[in-house]
Design a protein around this motif. Structure first.
Motif, PDB file in Angstrom:
ATOM      1  N   GLU A 127       0.863  -1.185   0.000  1.00  0.00           N
ATOM      2  CA  GLU A 127       0.000   0.000   0.000  1.00  0.00           C
ATOM      3  C   GLU A 127       0.899   1.235   0.000  1.00  0.00           C
ATOM      4  O   GLU A 127       1.812   1.366   0.815  1.00  0.00           O
ATOM      5  N   ARG A 128       0.653   2.109  -0.953  1.00  0.00           N
ATOM      6  CA  ARG A 128       1.448   3.339  -1.116  1.00  0.00           C
ATOM      7  C   ARG A 128       2.931   3.033  -1.334  1.00  0.00           C
ATOM      8  O   ARG A 128       3.807   3.792  -0.910  1.00  0.00           O
ATOM      9  N   ARG A 154      -2.285   3.418  17.045  1.00  0.00           N
ATOM     10  CA  ARG A 154      -2.286   4.610  16.179  1.00  0.00           C
ATOM     11  C   ARG A 154      -3.419   5.577  16.522  1.00  0.00           C
ATOM     12  O   ARG A 154      -4.546   5.158  16.794  1.00  0.00           O
ATOM     13  N   PHE A 195      -4.419   7.809  14.367  1.00  0.00           N
ATOM     14  CA  PHE A 195      -4.949   8.282  13.078  1.00  0.00           C
ATOM     15  C   PHE A 195      -6.412   7.844  12.940  1.00  0.00           C
ATOM     16  O   PHE A 195      -6.719   6.826  12.343  1.00  0.00           O
ATOM     17  N   ASP A 243      -2.732  14.254   7.335  1.00  0.00           N
ATOM     18  CA  ASP A 243      -2.232  13.013   6.743  1.00  0.00           C
ATOM     19  C   ASP A 243      -0.996  13.186   5.876  1.00  0.00           C
ATOM     20  O   ASP A 243      -1.096  13.122   4.648  1.00  0.00           O
ATOM     21  N   TYR A 249       2.426  11.321  -0.946  1.00  0.00           N
ATOM     22  CA  TYR A 249       1.923  12.659  -1.262  1.00  0.00           C
ATOM     23  C   TYR A 249       2.996  13.566  -1.854  1.00  0.00           C
ATOM     24  O   TYR A 249       2.790  14.765  -1.938  1.00  0.00           O
TER      25      TYR A 249
HETATM   26  O1  GCW Z   1      -2.644   8.344   4.191  1.00  0.00           O
HETATM   27  C1  GCW Z   1      -3.563   7.347   4.313  1.00  0.00           C
HETATM   28  C2  GCW Z   1      -3.260   6.439   3.183  1.00  0.00           C
HETATM   29  C3  GCW Z   1      -3.736   5.034   3.421  1.00  0.00           C
HETATM   30  C4  GCW Z   1      -3.154   4.574   4.743  1.00  0.00           C
HETATM   31  C5  GCW Z   1      -3.654   5.490   5.840  1.00  0.00           C
HETATM   32  C6  GCW Z   1      -3.059   5.140   7.192  1.00  0.00           C
HETATM   33  C7  GCW Z   1      -2.438   2.383   5.379  1.00  0.00           C
HETATM   34  O2  GCW Z   1      -3.823   6.978   2.019  1.00  0.00           O
HETATM   35  O3  GCW Z   1      -3.287   4.240   2.357  1.00  0.00           O
HETATM   36  O4  GCW Z   1      -3.478   3.233   5.018  1.00  0.00           O
HETATM   37  O5  GCW Z   1      -3.265   6.802   5.559  1.00  0.00           O
HETATM   38  O6  GCW Z   1      -2.062   5.747   7.555  1.00  0.00           O
HETATM   39  O7  GCW Z   1      -3.575   4.284   7.867  1.00  0.00           O
END
Ligand code: GCW
Length: 693
Positions: free
Chosen positions: A143-144, A300, A302, A340, A369
Motif C-alpha cells: 500500500e502506497r 495509532r 490516526f 495526513d 503525497y
Molecule cells: O494516508 C492514508 C493512506 C492510506 C493509509 C492510511 C493510514 C495504510 O492513504 O493508504 O493506510 O493513511 O495511515 O492508515
C-alpha cells in the motif's frame, strides 16, 4: 591496435560488472580485508561487528570491548564509545548491539572522509524504539509502495531466505533502526495464523543478530475472523483469553518479539468502538496480553470520521481525554501532522498534549503525497521542521523531539516510526534519491539533533562516492546536489500546495492534482474542496477561533500566532485561515500573486535541478545518472502540470490575472479536468499514462 581492442573490451566488461544499480545502497565500500580486529567475547552480533570491520575498515587495529563500566553503561546497551588509545582504536559498549552500531559508525566516518586521527566519540540513541512500518500486504502488494512488490516472499518462507533480507537487516543496523513492522496497518487477520507465524519466525531469526526486532500490525477483529469467536469485544473474557493465548504462541516461537502496531476504528477498520468500547479498552486488552513477555503496543491515533468535526481536530479530541489511562506498555503513534502526511502540515497538536501517556511520531518515508518514486525528494528538512516545532506544552523549548524523547516527560517508552519506502526493486526504493529518506529516517531516529545537511552530506558521500568531488566548470557538484536535496521538499510544496494548502490530490492514488474533484456521494472529507474551500472571496480552511477552532488545540502561545492572519506564517496561512484573494502576505504581495509566484517558482526550480544533475554527468556512474535524469524529466513535466492545474482552477475563483512576468500555463484546464491516471499501473506512473484520457 590489438592490445587497445582488448583493453577496451576489459573496460566494457568491468563497467558491466561494476554496473551501479543502486542495490548496494549507501554501503558501497569495497572490501579491503586488511583490518586487525580483536573482540573480548563471542556472540552472533559481535561476530557481525567483527566481520564488517575486518572486511571494510582500512585504519589502525580495532578492539571491540564489552564492558560494564558505569560511564559506558549510561550510554545504554545500544550506545557506544569510540576512542583512539595509543596506536589502536577501541569500541566500547555495555551491549553487543552498541558494539555493532559503533562499528558501523566508524565505517561511516571512514567513508565520509572524516578525520580519524584522534577519535573520542560517545553516542546513544535519541529513541529506544526506532521502527520501520511496512505497509506490505500478504499478497505482496504494498500500500502506497512505489518500489515494486513487497520484499517478503511469503510463499517461500520459512523454507527459503532471500539474500535481500540480510542486506535489509545490515542496512538498517548501519543506521541503528532496531525494529520492523512487517505488514500493513490495514492488516489481514491471517498474519496471526500459525502458518504465517512460522514465516515471521524465520525473518525474526535472521534479523536478530542485527539487533532488529520484529513487530506485527494486527487486525482488531482477529479473534472473530481468525479465531472463530462470536465477537472481538475487548471486554469479553473469551476475547481477552484469545489474545493472551496468541501472545503466548508468538513468544514461544519468537522470544524477543517486539509487539503489535494497531490501526483501529480508522478508515473502515474494525476496532473497540464497534463494540461500544473505547481506544483505552482496546489498547489495554492487547497490552495485557503482551505484558508478561515485555511486548509493547503502538496504538495509532490516526482516527477520523466524516460526519464529525473538522478532520484536523479529531485525533486530539479522541485521545486527549484518555491521557494517563493506558497501560505502561502502550505508546500512542501519531502522524506528524493533524491530517495526513501532506507535503507540509503544522505538527499534530496531540504531540505534547498527552502528558501521562507517551506519544511517538510517525513519519511517512514513502512518498504517497510527494510524487511517488518519480519526484526527487529529501524529507529530512520537513521531518526536522516537525521535530523542532515548539509545542510550548511545558514552556518554551518543549519541542516535538523533546516531548517524545523522554526529556520533557518522564516516559517509560520512547519511539519513532517511519512508513517504509522499500520494495523489491533492484535499488530498493524506486528513485535513487529515495534511498536518502530511508537513510535520513534511520539517522534521525538515532540522533534527532543531526542536521538535514549533515545527513544529506553523509549519504551523498557514501552513495555516490562524492568525497572529494569538487569542481566542474567552476561548479561544486557535491554542494549543488546537496543543496538540491535540501530544497527539494520546499520545491514540491511550492508546485503542489504552497501557503498551507493541502489535500488537493487526485482521488485515490494521490499522484497528481485534482482540486476540482467532486465525486457524487463520496466522503466529503476525501474531497479536495473540503480542504481548500475556494470561493469568490478567498481560499483556505478557517480553523481560527471564528472557524473550526482547531487552532485552540495548540498551546496559547502558538494559538495566538496561528489565529491571527497577519502573524500566522505564510507557509501555514491557508491551513488556518480562509484568506481573501487580495490579503497582503508577509512578502508584500497579494495572496493571489504570492500563490502564482510560489507555483511558478516550484516548477522553475525543478528545471534548475535538471541543470544541477547535468553538471554531475562526469561524476556519477552512467546507470544511476540516466535513471535520475529520466525521473527528473517526469518531475519537471509533472510540476508544470501541478502549477497549471491548480492556478487555472483557483483563477476561476479569484478572477484575477496572472502577475506580469510569470511563466504562462502550457495546459488547458478543461483538458486537465478530464485526465485520469491509468490506475492499472499506478505503482510507477509515467507522464504519458497520466495524460491518458
Ligand atoms: O494516508 C492514508 C493512506 C492510506 C493509509 C492510511 C493510514 C495504510 O492513504 O493508504 O493506510 O493513511 O495511515 O492508515
Amino acid at each position: 591496435m590489438k592490445r587497445l581492442f582488448f583493453f577496451a573490451l576489459i573496460c566494457i566488461y568491468c563497467r558491466l560488472l561494476c554496473a551501479e544499480d543502486g542495490s548496494r545502497l549507501w554501503l558501497r565500500s569495497e572490501p579491503a580485508g586488511t583490518a586487525e580486529v580483536s573482540v573480548s567475547a563471542d556472540s552472533p552480533t559481535l561476530n557481525l561487528a567483527r566481520r564488517e570491520l575486518q572486511a571494510y575498515w582500512k585504519g589502525s587495529p580495532v578492539k571491540l570491548e564489552r564492558t560494564g563500566n558505569r560511564n559506558i553503561r549510561e550510554l545504554t546497551p545500544e550506545g557506544f564509545e569510540i576512542r583512539t588509545e595509543d596506536n589502536h582504536l577501541v569500541i566500547r559498549s555495555s551491549g553487543d548491539q552498541g558494539i555493532l552500531y559503533g562499528a558501523f559508525h566508524l565505517l561511516r566516518l571512514q567513508e565520509t572522509g572524516a578525520d580519524l586521527s584522534a577519535l573520542d566519540i560517545r553516542e546513544k540513541p535519541s529513541y529506544q524504539y526506532r521502527v520501520l512500518n511496512h505497509w506490505d500486504n500478504l499478497d505482496r502488494t504494498v500500500e502506497r509502495g512505489y518500489a515494486g512488490r513487497s520484499l517478503w516472499l511469503w510463499n517461500e518462507l520459512p523454507g527459503t531466505l532471500s539474500p535481500r533480507y540480510e542486506m535489509y537487516a545490515r542496512a538498517n543496523a548501519s543506521l541503528g533502526i532496531n525494529g520492523t513492522v512487517l505488514n500493513n496497518v490495514n492488516a489481514s487477520p491471517l498474519i496471526l495464523s500459525a502458518e504465517y507465524l512460522e514465516k515471521v519466525k524465520a525473518l525474526a531469526g535472521l534479523f536478530r543478530p542485527y539487533g532488529i526486532k520484529v513487530y506485527l500490525a494486527i487486525n482488531f477483529s482477529s479473534p472473530a475472523e481468525l479465531g472463530g469467536l462470536d465477537t472481538s469485544d475487548p471486554l469479553d473474557p473469551a476475547v481477552r483469553k484469545w489474545w493472551k493465548d496468541k501472545a503466548k504462541e508468538i513468544y514461544t516461537l519468537i522470544p524477543d518479539f517486539g509487539g503489535f502496531l494497531v490501526k483501529a476504528n480508522s478508515e473502515g477498520l474494525p476496532g473497540p468502538q464497534d463494540f461500544g468500547r473505547s481506544h483505552v479498552d482496546g489498547a489495554n486488552m492487547i497490552a495485557d496480553a503482551l505484558k508478561p513477555f515485555k511486548g509493547i503496543v503502538m496504538w495509532r491515533a490516526f482516527v477520523y470520521e466524516p460526519e464529525d468535526d473538522d478532520r484536523a481536530k479529531q485525533t486530539y479530541q479522541e485521545f486527549v481525554p484518555f491521557d494517563g489511562q493506558f497501560r505502561d506498555n502502550v505508546i500512542i503513534q501519531v502522524k506528524n501532522g493533524p491530517v495526513d502526511f501532506q507535503p507540509r502540515e503544522p505538527f499534530s497538536p496531540l504531540l505534547g498534549a498527552m502528558k501521562k501517556t507517551p506519544t511517538m511520531v510517525e513519519f511517512q518515508i514513502t512518498q504517497e503525497y510527494t510524487g511517488f518514486s518519480n519526484h526527487l525528494n529529501y524529507l529530512a528538512p520537513i521531518w526536522k521542521e516537525c521535530l523542532e516545532s515548539d509545542t510550548w506544552q511545558q514552556g518554551e523549548g518543549s519541542t516535538v523531539a523533546r516531548v517524545t524523547d523522554g526529556s520533557v516527560y518522564p516516559q517509560k517508552l520512547t519511539a519513532i516510526a517511519g512508513v517504509a519506502n522499500i520494495g523489491d526493486d533492484i535499488n530498493w526504493c524506486g528513485h535513487h534519491f529515495a534511498q536518502s529518506n530511508w537513510y535520513a529516517f534511520g539517522r534521525l531516529a538515532w540522533n534527532h539533533r543531526l542536521t538535514s545537511e549533515e545527513i544529506a552530506g553523509e549519504w551523498l558521500k557514501q552513495t555516490f562516492s562524492l568525497t572529494g568531488v569538487e569542481q566542474r566548470n567552476s561548479v561544486n557538484v557535491y554542494n549543488e546536489i546537496k543543496e538540491m536535496m535540501l530544497t527539494a521538499n520546499e520545491t514540491i510544496v511550492d508546485y503542489m500546495m504552497p501557503l498551507g494548502l493541502h489535500h488537493l490530490f487526485a482521488f485515490g492514488h494521490h499522484y497528481g492534482p485534482e482540486p476540482w474533484c467532486a465525486i457524487p456521494g463520496a466522503r466529503p472529507d476525501w474531497m479536495p474542496s473540503y480542504y481548500h474551500k475556494a470561493d469568490k472571496e478567498g481560499v483556505g480552511f478557517n480553523r481560527s477561533t471564528s472557524g473550526s477552532n482547531a487552532v485552540s488545540q495548540y498551546h496559547a502561545s502558538l494559538k495566538e500566532i496561528f489565529n491571527d492572519p497577519l502573524r500566522c506564517p505564510d507557509e501555514l496561512l491557508l491551513w488556518f485561515h480562509h484568506a481573501p484573494w487580495d490579503h497582503t502576505m508577509q512578502s508584500g504581495r497579494t495572496l493571489w500573486d504570492e500563490m502564482c509566484h510560489r507555483y511558478s517558482r516550484g516548477a522553475a526550480q525543478v528545471k534548475d535541478y535538471q541543470k544541477v544533475w547535468e553538471n554531475a554527468l562526469d561524476f556519477i556512474d552512467s546507470q544511476r545518472f540516466e535513471e535520475v535524469r529520466h525521473r527528473l524529466k517526469i518531475q519537471a513535466r509533472d510540476a508544470e502540470w501541478w502549477r497549471d492545474g491548480c492556478l487555472l482552477y483557483f483563477q476561476e475563483f479569484s478572477g484575477m490575472e496572472f502577475p506580469q512576468g510569470m511563466d504562462a500555463p502550457v495546459h488547458e484546464l478543461k483538458n486537465m479536468r478530464k485526465y485520469k491516471l491509468d490506475i492499472t499501473n499506478f505503482e510507477n506512473p509515467t507522464y504519458e499514462m497520466l495524460f491518458k484520457k
